[in-house]
Design a protein around this motif. Structure first.
Motif, PDB file in Angstrom:
ATOM      1  N   ALA A 223       0.834  -1.202   0.000  1.00 18.19           N
ATOM      2  CA  ALA A 223       0.000   0.000   0.000  1.00 18.19           C
ATOM      3  C   ALA A 223       0.868   1.251   0.000  1.00 18.19           C
ATOM      4  O   ALA A 223       0.471   2.296  -0.534  1.00 18.19           O
ATOM      5  CB  ALA A 223      -0.925  -0.003   1.215  1.00 18.19           C
ATOM      6  N   GLU A 224       2.066   1.160   0.564  1.00 24.16           N
ATOM      7  CA  GLU A 224       2.996   2.290   0.574  1.00 24.16           C
ATOM      8  C   GLU A 224       3.942   2.264  -0.620  1.00 24.16           C
ATOM      9  O   GLU A 224       4.339   3.316  -1.130  1.00 24.16           O
ATOM     10  CB  GLU A 224       3.806   2.281   1.872  1.00 24.16           C
ATOM     11  N   LEU A 225       4.297   1.070  -1.080  1.00 20.01           N
ATOM     12  CA  LEU A 225       5.318   0.960  -2.122  1.00 20.01           C
ATOM     13  C   LEU A 225       4.768   1.175  -3.534  1.00 20.01           C
ATOM     14  O   LEU A 225       5.415   1.832  -4.360  1.00 20.01           O
ATOM     15  CB  LEU A 225       6.002  -0.404  -2.036  1.00 20.01           C
ATOM     16  N   LEU A 226       3.600   0.607  -3.841  1.00 22.81           N
ATOM     17  CA  LEU A 226       3.113   0.678  -5.218  1.00 22.81           C
ATOM     18  C   LEU A 226       2.863   2.105  -5.699  1.00 22.81           C
ATOM     19  O   LEU A 226       3.168   2.420  -6.863  1.00 22.81           O
ATOM     20  CB  LEU A 226       1.855  -0.179  -5.389  1.00 22.81           C
ATOM     21  N   PRO A 227       2.338   3.017  -4.863  1.00 24.63           N
ATOM     22  CA  PRO A 227       2.188   4.399  -5.344  1.00 24.63           C
ATOM     23  C   PRO A 227       3.514   5.036  -5.753  1.00 24.63           C
ATOM     24  O   PRO A 227       3.522   5.914  -6.629  1.00 24.63           O
ATOM     25  CB  PRO A 227       1.565   5.124  -4.147  1.00 24.63           C
ATOM     26  N   LEU A 228       4.619   4.590  -5.163  1.00 20.50           N
ATOM     27  CA  LEU A 228       5.924   5.135  -5.559  1.00 20.50           C
ATOM     28  C   LEU A 228       6.266   4.713  -6.986  1.00 20.50           C
ATOM     29  O   LEU A 228       6.832   5.487  -7.755  1.00 20.50           O
ATOM     30  CB  LEU A 228       7.015   4.647  -4.603  1.00 20.50           C
ATOM     31  N   GLY A 229       5.927   3.473  -7.331  1.00 19.66           N
ATOM     32  CA  GLY A 229       6.200   2.996  -8.680  1.00 19.66           C
ATOM     33  C   GLY A 229       5.262   3.578  -9.720  1.00 19.66           C
ATOM     34  O   GLY A 229       5.584   3.579 -10.912  1.00 19.66           O
ATOM     35  N   LEU A 230       4.106   4.077  -9.279  1.00 20.44           N
ATOM     36  CA  LEU A 230       3.116   4.639 -10.190  1.00 20.44           C
ATOM     37  C   LEU A 230       3.174   6.162 -10.246  1.00 20.44           C
ATOM     38  O   LEU A 230       2.257   6.805 -10.770  1.00 20.44           O
ATOM     39  CB  LEU A 230       1.708   4.195  -9.774  1.00 20.44           C
ATOM     40  N   ARG A 231       4.240   6.736  -9.744  1.00 18.32           N
ATOM     41  CA  ARG A 231       4.389   8.187  -9.808  1.00 18.32           C
ATOM     42  C   ARG A 231       4.378   8.664 -11.258  1.00 18.32           C
ATOM     43  O   ARG A 231       4.927   8.028 -12.148  1.00 18.32           O
ATOM     44  CB  ARG A 231       5.677   8.612  -9.128  1.00 18.32           C
ATOM     45  N   ARG A 232       3.784   9.816 -11.463  1.00 16.42           N
ATOM     46  CA  ARG A 232       3.671  10.376 -12.820  1.00 16.42           C
ATOM     47  C   ARG A 232       5.044  10.718 -13.403  1.00 16.42           C
ATOM     48  O   ARG A 232       5.283  10.510 -14.604  1.00 16.42           O
ATOM     49  CB  ARG A 232       2.790  11.643 -12.756  1.00 16.42           C
ATOM     50  N   ASP A 233       5.928  11.226 -12.577  1.00 19.42           N
ATOM     51  CA  ASP A 233       7.267  11.619 -13.018  1.00 19.42           C
ATOM     52  C   ASP A 233       8.194  10.410 -12.987  1.00 19.42           C
ATOM     53  O   ASP A 233       8.462   9.860 -11.917  1.00 19.42           O
ATOM     54  CB  ASP A 233       7.803  12.713 -12.100  1.00 19.42           C
ATOM     55  N   PRO A 234       8.718   9.960 -14.123  1.00 11.97           N
ATOM     56  CA  PRO A 234       9.588   8.774 -14.107  1.00 11.97           C
ATOM     57  C   PRO A 234      10.838   8.955 -13.250  1.00 11.97           C
ATOM     58  O   PRO A 234      11.331   7.982 -12.661  1.00 11.97           O
ATOM     59  CB  PRO A 234       9.945   8.557 -15.584  1.00 11.97           C
ATOM     60  N   ALA A 235      11.345  10.182 -13.157  1.00 14.31           N
ATOM     61  CA  ALA A 235      12.543  10.424 -12.358  1.00 14.31           C
ATOM     62  C   ALA A 235      12.293  10.230 -10.871  1.00 14.31           C
ATOM     63  O   ALA A 235      13.241  10.052 -10.093  1.00 14.31           O
ATOM     64  CB  ALA A 235      13.068  11.837 -12.617  1.00 14.31           C
ATOM     65  N   ALA A 236      11.028  10.261 -10.456  1.00 10.53           N
ATOM     66  CA  ALA A 236      10.683  10.119  -9.039  1.00 10.53           C
ATOM     67  C   ALA A 236      10.422   8.673  -8.639  1.00 10.53           C
ATOM     68  O   ALA A 236      10.217   8.391  -7.455  1.00 10.53           O
ATOM     69  CB  ALA A 236       9.452  10.970  -8.718  1.00 10.53           C
ATOM     70  N   ARG A 237      10.425   7.752  -9.590  1.00 14.45           N
ATOM     71  CA  ARG A 237      10.184   6.345  -9.265  1.00 14.45           C
ATOM     72  C   ARG A 237      11.476   5.669  -8.819  1.00 14.45           C
ATOM     73  O   ARG A 237      12.508   5.791  -9.487  1.00 14.45           O
ATOM     74  CB  ARG A 237       9.638   5.602 -10.499  1.00 14.45           C
ATOM     75  N   PRO A 238      11.445   4.914  -7.720  1.00 13.65           N
ATOM     76  CA  PRO A 238      12.625   4.122  -7.334  1.00 13.65           C
ATOM     77  C   PRO A 238      12.923   3.053  -8.376  1.00 13.65           C
ATOM     78  O   PRO A 238      12.094   2.742  -9.233  1.00 13.65           O
ATOM     79  CB  PRO A 238      12.210   3.497  -5.998  1.00 13.65           C
ATOM     80  N   THR A 239      14.106   2.477  -8.291  1.00 13.27           N
ATOM     81  CA  THR A 239      14.503   1.431  -9.231  1.00 13.27           C
ATOM     82  C   THR A 239      13.899   0.086  -8.826  1.00 13.27           C
ATOM     83  O   THR A 239      13.440  -0.111  -7.696  1.00 13.27           O
ATOM     84  CB  THR A 239      16.026   1.282  -9.264  1.00 13.27           C
ATOM     85  N   ALA A 240      13.940  -0.850  -9.759  1.00 14.06           N
ATOM     86  CA  ALA A 240      13.482  -2.209  -9.450  1.00 14.06           C
ATOM     87  C   ALA A 240      14.316  -2.825  -8.338  1.00 14.06           C
ATOM     88  O   ALA A 240      13.793  -3.535  -7.472  1.00 14.06           O
ATOM     89  CB  ALA A 240      13.550  -3.070 -10.711  1.00 14.06           C
ATOM     90  N   ARG A 241      15.614  -2.564  -8.346  1.00 14.69           N
ATOM     91  CA  ARG A 241      16.496  -3.092  -7.295  1.00 14.69           C
ATOM     92  C   ARG A 241      16.100  -2.521  -5.937  1.00 14.69           C
ATOM     93  O   ARG A 241      16.115  -3.236  -4.919  1.00 14.69           O
ATOM     94  CB  ARG A 241      17.951  -2.763  -7.633  1.00 14.69           C
ATOM     95  N   TRP A 242      15.736  -1.247  -5.889  1.00 15.83           N
ATOM     96  CA  TRP A 242      15.311  -0.625  -4.634  1.00 15.83           C
ATOM     97  C   TRP A 242      14.037  -1.302  -4.116  1.00 15.83           C
ATOM     98  O   TRP A 242      13.919  -1.620  -2.935  1.00 15.83           O
ATOM     99  CB  TRP A 242      15.061   0.867  -4.841  1.00 15.83           C
ATOM    100  N   PHE A 243      13.078  -1.537  -5.011  1.00 15.39           N
ATOM    101  CA  PHE A 243      11.843  -2.195  -4.591  1.00 15.39           C
ATOM    102  C   PHE A 243      12.121  -3.607  -4.077  1.00 15.39           C
ATOM    103  O   PHE A 243      11.516  -4.046  -3.095  1.00 15.39           O
ATOM    104  CB  PHE A 243      10.852  -2.239  -5.748  1.00 15.39           C
ATOM    105  N   ALA A 244      13.024  -4.334  -4.740  1.00 10.44           N
ATOM    106  CA  ALA A 244      13.351  -5.681  -4.271  1.00 10.44           C
ATOM    107  C   ALA A 244      13.902  -5.642  -2.855  1.00 10.44           C
ATOM    108  O   ALA A 244      13.557  -6.484  -2.011  1.00 10.44           O
ATOM    109  CB  ALA A 244      14.351  -6.333  -5.215  1.00 10.44           C
TER     110      ALA A 244
END
Length: 263
Positions: A223-244
């Motif tokens: 619930a906290e992590l997925l909104p970060l990946g769905l941010r409108r600005d691509p530069a504001a999204r964490p990397t896949a490695r960060w999410f892992a």
């Protein structure tokens, strides 16, 4: 060839047996596309990109020939069912199973990016799941990061409901675009529905561009992590490695050495 197990717009995938007695998946261009140089070039690009990726969560390229009369690639056969089919038949993933699925899929995507490759079509139909073990498949429109753009402005390539807003706007694909699709795919796994709704292509793309995602019903770390990946600005999204890493901390799932992985 043992059986047909998949069919796309330009190719057919067969289950087959190799010389060592292993089951493999053979993707063969249809005759009409095999006669076109562009069809062979696309298959060659698919081979070149997929061959660079090494991960237990990505289907492995084994062999191929794009010069012969019947161009084909041979891939690791991944048992299981497409994520979208599983969710439709049995409902959303929950709890620790969902977190393991999310982390492992993030690890697979991180390996794709570490190899300098962009997948460009992560969606529930391109993730095969057995238990809670996913495998990312179909590198048909993947290419190397920084490669020349091969689509035209206004042309939507990929699965529309899971595309990032920048791709809909005709901008070049980046690793952040794949991360957006990862988050959208996990939202579907967690809720049983596409996060930007169903209906017309125009309506779906409009909601993606407006950032109008539906994550109702998702609880816990996602619930906290997925909104970060769905941010409108691509530069504001964490990397896949960060999410892992963040998901390893959340789920307590150890790495192969037995240690809990940190972000």
């Amino acid at each position: 060839m043992l059986d047909e197990i998949g069919r796309g717009s330009t190719s057919v995938v067969h289950l087959a047996m190799d010389s060592a007695g292993r089951e493999v998946a053979v993707k063969e261009l249809m005759a009409e596309y095999a006669a076109e140089p562009e069809g062979r070039r696309r298959l060659a690009r698919e081979m070149a990109t997929q061959a660079r990726v090494r991960s237990p969560y990505v289907a492995r390229l084994l062999d191929g020939d794009v010069e012969g009369e019947r161009p084909y690639v041979v891939m690791q056969y991944v048992p299981g069912q497409p994520l979208g089919d599983l969710v439709a038949a049995y409902g959303p993933f929950r709890g620790a199973r969902l977190l393991r699925l999310a982390r492992r899929l993030a690890l697979g995507l991180a390996a794709v990016h570490d190899a300098g490759v962009l997948h460009r079509d992560m969606a529930p139909g391109n993730v095969i799941v057995l238990g809670d073990r996913p495998a990312l498949i179909d590198f048909g429109i993947a290419h190397g990061a920084g490669a020349d753009k091969i689509t035209k402005r206004g042309m939507v390539v990929g699965t529309p409901a899971y595309l990032s807003p920048e791709l809909i706007e005709g901008e070049p694909a980046t690793a952040a675009s794949d991360v957006f699709s990862w988050a959208a795919t996990l939202a579907c796994a967690a809720t049983g529905r596409p996060p930007f709704g169903r209906g017309s292509l125009h309506g779906t793309c409009f909601r993606i561009l407006r950032g109008e995602h539906d994550l109702d019903g998702i609880s816990g770390p996602l619930a906290e992590l997925l909104p970060l990946g769905l941010r409108r600005d691509p530069a504001a999204r964490p990397t896949a490695r960060w999410f892992a890493g963040a998901l390893a901390q959340a789920s307590g799932e150890p790495d192969q050495s037995g240690r809990v992985v940190a972000a």
